[in-house]
Write a protein that holds these residues in place. Sequence first.
Motif, PDB file in Angstrom:
ATOM      1  N   ARG A 275      -4.378 102.755  18.768  1.00 40.00           N
ATOM      2  CA  ARG A 275      -3.048 102.402  18.292  1.00 40.00           C
ATOM      3  C   ARG A 275      -2.171 103.644  18.127  1.00 40.00           C
ATOM      4  O   ARG A 275      -0.993 103.628  18.494  1.00 40.00           O
ATOM      5  CB  ARG A 275      -3.174 101.640  16.966  1.00 40.00           C
ATOM      6  N   ILE A 276      -2.739 104.717  17.594  1.00 33.87           N
ATOM      7  CA  ILE A 276      -1.976 105.955  17.400  1.00 33.87           C
ATOM      8  C   ILE A 276      -1.572 106.555  18.746  1.00 33.87           C
ATOM      9  O   ILE A 276      -0.442 107.029  18.929  1.00 33.87           O
ATOM     10  CB  ILE A 276      -2.785 106.968  16.573  1.00 33.87           C
ATOM     11  N   GLU A 277      -2.491 106.549  19.723  1.00 32.93           N
ATOM     12  CA  GLU A 277      -2.164 107.092  21.048  1.00 32.93           C
ATOM     13  C   GLU A 277      -1.015 106.323  21.689  1.00 32.93           C
ATOM     14  O   GLU A 277      -0.123 106.910  22.312  1.00 32.93           O
ATOM     15  CB  GLU A 277      -3.397 107.052  21.957  1.00 32.93           C
ATOM     16  N   ASN A 278      -1.031 105.012  21.546  1.00 35.05           N
ATOM     17  CA  ASN A 278       0.050 104.215  22.121  1.00 35.05           C
ATOM     18  C   ASN A 278       1.347 104.370  21.325  1.00 35.05           C
ATOM     19  O   ASN A 278       2.440 104.321  21.897  1.00 35.05           O
ATOM     20  CB  ASN A 278      -0.366 102.743  22.205  1.00 35.05           C
ATOM     21  N   ALA A 279       1.231 104.587  20.025  1.00 34.86           N
ATOM     22  CA  ALA A 279       2.416 104.863  19.217  1.00 34.86           C
ATOM     23  C   ALA A 279       3.061 106.180  19.649  1.00 34.86           C
ATOM     24  O   ALA A 279       4.298 106.291  19.705  1.00 34.86           O
ATOM     25  CB  ALA A 279       2.041 104.918  17.738  1.00 34.86           C
ATOM     26  N   LYS A 280       2.253 107.180  19.966  1.00 33.51           N
ATOM     27  CA  LYS A 280       2.773 108.473  20.432  1.00 33.51           C
ATOM     28  C   LYS A 280       3.585 108.298  21.714  1.00 33.51           C
ATOM     29  O   LYS A 280       4.658 108.905  21.883  1.00 33.51           O
ATOM     30  CB  LYS A 280       1.614 109.449  20.646  1.00 33.51           C
ATOM     31  N   LYS A 281       3.090 107.467  22.622  1.00 36.83           N
ATOM     32  CA  LYS A 281       3.821 107.225  23.872  1.00 36.83           C
ATOM     33  C   LYS A 281       5.169 106.565  23.596  1.00 36.83           C
ATOM     34  O   LYS A 281       6.189 106.934  24.193  1.00 36.83           O
ATOM     35  CB  LYS A 281       2.990 106.333  24.799  1.00 36.83           C
ATOM     36  N   LYS A 292       9.078  99.924  13.555  1.00 39.35           N
ATOM     37  CA  LYS A 292       8.947  98.914  14.601  1.00 39.35           C
ATOM     38  C   LYS A 292       7.783  99.259  15.530  1.00 39.35           C
ATOM     39  O   LYS A 292       7.010  98.370  15.935  1.00 39.35           O
ATOM     40  CB  LYS A 292      10.246  98.851  15.400  1.00 39.35           C
ATOM     41  N   ILE A 293       7.630 100.531  15.830  1.00 39.27           N
ATOM     42  CA  ILE A 293       6.522 100.970  16.697  1.00 39.27           C
ATOM     43  C   ILE A 293       5.187 100.673  16.030  1.00 39.27           C
ATOM     44  O   ILE A 293       4.232 100.240  16.689  1.00 39.27           O
ATOM     45  CB  ILE A 293       6.680 102.465  17.025  1.00 39.27           C
ATOM     46  N   GLY A 294       5.099 100.882  14.724  1.00 38.91           N
ATOM     47  CA  GLY A 294       3.863 100.558  14.005  1.00 38.91           C
ATOM     48  C   GLY A 294       3.467  99.111  14.192  1.00 38.91           C
ATOM     49  O   GLY A 294       2.307  98.787  14.464  1.00 38.91           O
ATOM     50  N   SER A 295       4.445  98.226  14.078  1.00 39.96           N
ATOM     51  CA  SER A 295       4.163  96.795  14.257  1.00 39.96           C
ATOM     52  C   SER A 295       3.735  96.490  15.684  1.00 39.96           C
ATOM     53  O   SER A 295       2.817  95.688  15.913  1.00 39.96           O
ATOM     54  CB  SER A 295       5.417  95.976  13.909  1.00 39.96           C
ATOM     55  N   ILE A 296       4.389  97.137  16.651  1.00 42.38           N
ATOM     56  CA  ILE A 296       4.083  96.876  18.064  1.00 42.38           C
ATOM     57  C   ILE A 296       2.639  97.243  18.382  1.00 42.38           C
ATOM     58  O   ILE A 296       1.955  96.541  19.144  1.00 42.38           O
ATOM     59  CB  ILE A 296       5.057  97.655  18.975  1.00 42.38           C
ATOM     60  N   VAL A 297       2.137  98.348  17.819  1.00 37.61           N
ATOM     61  CA  VAL A 297       0.771  98.791  18.136  1.00 37.61           C
ATOM     62  C   VAL A 297      -0.277  98.149  17.237  1.00 37.61           C
ATOM     63  O   VAL A 297      -1.472  98.431  17.376  1.00 37.61           O
ATOM     64  CB  VAL A 297       0.646 100.336  18.089  1.00 37.61           C
ATOM     65  N   GLY A 298       0.145  97.296  16.305  1.00 33.91           N
ATOM     66  CA  GLY A 298      -0.832  96.544  15.520  1.00 33.91           C
ATOM     67  C   GLY A 298      -1.016  96.997  14.091  1.00 33.91           C
ATOM     68  O   GLY A 298      -1.916  96.516  13.402  1.00 33.91           O
ATOM     69  N   ILE A 299      -0.150  97.913  13.600  1.00 35.13           N
ATOM     70  CA  ILE A 299      -0.243  98.356  12.201  1.00 35.13           C
ATOM     71  C   ILE A 299       1.010  97.868  11.500  1.00 35.13           C
ATOM     72  O   ILE A 299       2.081  98.477  11.590  1.00 35.13           O
ATOM     73  CB  ILE A 299      -0.374  99.894  12.096  1.00 35.13           C
ATOM     74  N   GLN A 300       0.885  96.750  10.782  1.00 31.96           N
ATOM     75  CA  GLN A 300       2.053  96.079  10.218  1.00 31.96           C
ATOM     76  C   GLN A 300       2.590  96.786   8.980  1.00 31.96           C
ATOM     77  O   GLN A 300       3.803  96.803   8.753  1.00 31.96           O
ATOM     78  CB  GLN A 300       1.690  94.629   9.859  1.00 31.96           C
ATOM     79  N   ASP A 301       1.720  97.360   8.195  1.00 30.69           N
ATOM     80  CA  ASP A 301       2.129  98.045   6.961  1.00 30.69           C
ATOM     81  C   ASP A 301       2.743  99.402   7.321  1.00 30.69           C
ATOM     82  O   ASP A 301       2.060 100.281   7.849  1.00 30.69           O
ATOM     83  CB  ASP A 301       0.922  98.220   6.044  1.00 30.69           C
TER      84      ASP A 301
END
Length: 324
Positions: A275-281, A292-301
């Motif tokens: 999730r973090i790697e995809n958030a970096k991209k 919004k990026i956190g939610s997209i990669v699966g980390i809602q909080d």
Amino acid sequence: MFDHIHLHKTVYRRGEQPLSRISPETLPVERLLELPDDTVFFQDCSYCLEGVGFSCSNHPLTEFALKNFFYIQSFSILDAGASYYTRRKNFHSYLISYTYEGEGYLEYEDESCSVKEGEGFFIDCRKPHYYRTEGTHWKHSDLHFSGSYSEYIYQQYINGGNAHFCQPLDGEFLPMLERLIELHETIAPCRELQISSQLESLLVLLLCKTPKYENTVKKIPEHLKYLISYIENNYAGPLTLDYLSEFSSISKYHLCRLFKKYLGFTPNEYIIRLRIENAKKLLKNTMLPANKIGSIVGIQDENYFYRMFKQRTGLSPHDYREHG
């Protein structure tokens, strides 16, 4: 074999020149390989050179290469006679030796083995070692190298079996070794980087041929491979350990053991890192806000996303977008 590469020829005849006693740490590797032919004793090593040798030139290394790259300390081919041997320890180098003709013999780490045509050994020269001609003739090459994460590669290699390896004369090893020496003898842009990359490839080839590595690859469960593929395609979903256990029909305890064994992470840590790697991209390639990026990669909080991101990158999402 190495016909298109210029190597310096030296003939070693026993009993020619005396040499005063001197510690090997004061001599570069290439000088050690050119010692006179009588057996000469040092504090931590002794030699008897006999035969015809061909060696590479030495080239100065930049400080950057010494700190960051793999690099060759010396390379030589020795068509050795019956009296040839090397006994040594506390020598700061790693050695890959490979046999073309005849037979050698190695003692290392409380083990001994013969080294025949198409075989070799990979050792840490800081540890006590002894190798010699077995019989009357041993044509072999010695590649001394160091740098980068040599110690890590060596440890992975030796943990996977022992010093001895088999690489047939018509296999991948020799062309890779010849290309390495060709790069070493060529003056070209990015030469040190090319040498490092080629040497790394050679080391990875040896590492992937160890019994432990080959057995591990064969034993990776198919259902684990399928589960990992599923996770990588669905990392943004609610992938709890209970769900993954039920999905794969593997107990939670066994699933954690398999992940740790084959991937080096627990299932939860593997998913977080995906999730973090995809958030970096997304931070680098879009203008989406971090929450919004956190939610997209699966980390809602949002707070949890910021905390996890900084723990694994050393930067906040905002700082990563600006400076990462």
